[in-house]
Design a protein around this motif. Sequence first.
Motif, PDB file in Angstrom:
ATOM      1  N   LEU A 152      -1.316  -7.688  -6.884  1.00  0.00           N
ATOM      2  CA  LEU A 152      -2.472  -7.969  -7.051  1.00  0.00           C
ATOM      3  C   LEU A 152      -2.941  -8.610  -5.340  1.00  0.00           C
ATOM      4  N   LYS A 153      -2.032  -9.182  -4.835  1.00  0.00           N
ATOM      5  CA  LYS A 153      -2.415  -9.538  -3.336  1.00  0.00           C
ATOM      6  C   LYS A 153      -2.661  -8.068  -2.398  1.00  0.00           C
ATOM      7  N   ALA A 154      -1.875  -7.212  -2.718  1.00  0.00           N
ATOM      8  CA  ALA A 154      -2.168  -6.064  -2.092  1.00  0.00           C
ATOM      9  C   ALA A 154      -3.350  -5.414  -2.201  1.00  0.00           C
ATOM     10  N   ILE A 155      -3.784  -5.315  -3.280  1.00  0.00           N
ATOM     11  CA  ILE A 155      -5.083  -4.281  -3.819  1.00  0.00           C
ATOM     12  C   ILE A 155      -6.331  -5.097  -3.216  1.00  0.00           C
ATOM     13  N   VAL A 156      -6.340  -6.214  -2.817  1.00  0.00           N
ATOM     14  CA  VAL A 156      -7.591  -6.711  -2.267  1.00  0.00           C
ATOM     15  C   VAL A 156      -7.801  -6.331  -0.859  1.00  0.00           C
ATOM     16  N   GLY A 157      -6.661  -6.208  -0.197  1.00  0.00           N
ATOM     17  CA  GLY A 157      -6.701  -5.546   1.283  1.00  0.00           C
ATOM     18  C   GLY A 157      -6.566  -4.255   1.400  1.00  0.00           C
ATOM     19  N   GLY A 158      -6.901  -3.187   0.157  1.00  0.00           N
ATOM     20  CA  GLY A 158      -6.845  -1.934  -0.040  1.00  0.00           C
ATOM     21  C   GLY A 158      -5.422  -1.369   0.194  1.00  0.00           C
ATOM     22  N   GLY A 159      -4.333  -2.007  -0.192  1.00  0.00           N
ATOM     23  CA  GLY A 159      -3.045  -1.696   0.346  1.00  0.00           C
ATOM     24  C   GLY A 159      -2.583  -0.853  -0.970  1.00  0.00           C
ATOM     25  N   VAL A 160      -3.070  -0.594  -1.830  1.00  0.00           N
ATOM     26  CA  VAL A 160      -2.646   0.148  -3.188  1.00  0.00           C
ATOM     27  C   VAL A 160      -3.215   1.405  -3.400  1.00  0.00           C
ATOM     28  N   THR A 161      -2.551   2.363  -3.648  1.00  0.00           N
ATOM     29  CA  THR A 161      -2.966   3.677  -3.732  1.00  0.00           C
ATOM     30  C   THR A 161      -2.858   4.043  -5.255  1.00  0.00           C
TER      31      THR A 161
END
Length: 325
Positions: A305-314
Amino acid sequence: MVAHQDADGDIVLRRELLDDSALPDGDVDIHVEYSSVNFKDALAVTPKAGVARSYPLVPGIDVIGTVTASSSADFAVGDTVIAHGQDIGTGRHGGYAEKARYPADYLVKLSTISAADAAAIGTAGFTAALSVNAVRAHVDPADGPVLVTGATGGVGSISVDLLAGLGYEVVASTGKTAARDWLRDLGAAEVIDRIPGPEDKLRPLGKARWAAVVDCVGGTTLAYALSTMKYAGVAAISGLAGSSDLPATVHPFILRGVTLAGIDSVLLPIDKRRDTWTQIETELRPRNLARITRDVPVREVDTVLKAIVGGGVTGRTRVVVHDGF
């Protein structure tokens, strides 16, 4: 996994044991097997994002599992179902828990698709299917390339997969250079950088390039895409990962006959929701779910959840709820 807001406004997600009194009203009880991670899930645990109505809240806008009790004639014990949209995971407890309860008109019964695949698709894939339907209603593959922005995200990656499978020439836009080969494997004919690029000027009208656009970014990305649409093109828009602003003019709409199609997966009536899932189980079934999806146990969902806000999830993250605590 329960989200709490503390006195300073910060939101903390932690594992808790709740009893059945915490379940909302509804006709159908579900043993939750899977959920997923969507951008909206991250916003629900982001301070001042305005997505969650109140706390404490069990997040998870996707709920996939097996019916364990039902007072509705439409659902029987043992049915595999998916629930998403409405106030799930934002106003009432969602999928990051082992048990859920919802009204029958929140639910879709799955026939030919597994719970695991349905979770990999989830709200993002459902939104992609709606977007693809909007494209198909206006343009044919012969009309020209379809631009997909935010192409490495959940909506974007499944849109690339579906459109390519239907014969469209897909141009995928992303800032993740490491994902270019991955996007080509999904079916993209061309992969370009984020738009507009440093050399691109945002004009009322630019050179016509795209027969259609699938956009979940918003902001100047969508504005530039609209200004470079071909005549009678369509832009299917579903998100604001970049910005909720739209610094555009009316020129694409009144001079090129462009259609702006808003894609909503929250308040879509249940009959249309069920019809779309029937399409997903048949003609709009993603071809490359295994390439797109990775699993995370629900106890570790906070990191994603923390990563997806910064565009860190593919791609898509499937949340394993059964055995995931």
